[in-house]
Design a protein around this motif. Structure first.
Motif: not given
Length: 124
Positions: A9-17, A80-84
């Motif tokens: 999806g779409l996420v802002q910089p610094g966000g998580s997915l 896969l937890q993607m942070n920062s």
């Protein structure tokens, strides 16, 4: 085995997915499961892998310290937890199984199965 990826999806910089990969058909065809990504105009690159048998993980340099991979053997899923997240993380992410430990190689020659890909866009 068919690999079903979801969670992009779409996420802002610094966000998580959080991405998820499920092995339909019941089990993985190879012991090592991971993620490969391909950004627009760039070559595919490895992201991370985990071993289904011993849980050992491997992260490629670009995501170390930000991403976390985990496995649920009862459900045959890998997350896969993607942070920062950064704009340079924007890519299509593919779930794959690998014939050997990813720390040795993760390439078209070693990949056993590919999922359909899920798009991750990091943008403000």
């Amino acid at each position: 085995v068919q690999l079903q990826a979801s969670g992009g999806g779409l996420v802002q910089p610094g966000g998580s997915l959080r991405l998820s990969c499920e092995a339909s058909g019941g089990t993985w065809d190879y012991d090592h499961i991971g993620w490969v990504r391909q950004a627009p105009g760039k070559e595919r690159e490895g992201v991370s892998c985990i071993s289904a048998s011993d849980g050992r993980t491997y992260y490629f340099d670009s995501v170390k310290g930000r991403f976390n991979i985990s496995i649920d053997n009862a459900k045959n899923t890998v997350d896969l937890q993607m942070n920062s997240l950064k704009p340079e993380d924007t890519a299509v992410y593919y779930c794959v199984t690998n014939k050997i430990r990813c720390r040795y190689a993760l390439s078209p020659l070693t990949v056993g199965s590919w999922g359909q890909g899920t798009l991750v866009t990091v943008s403000s």
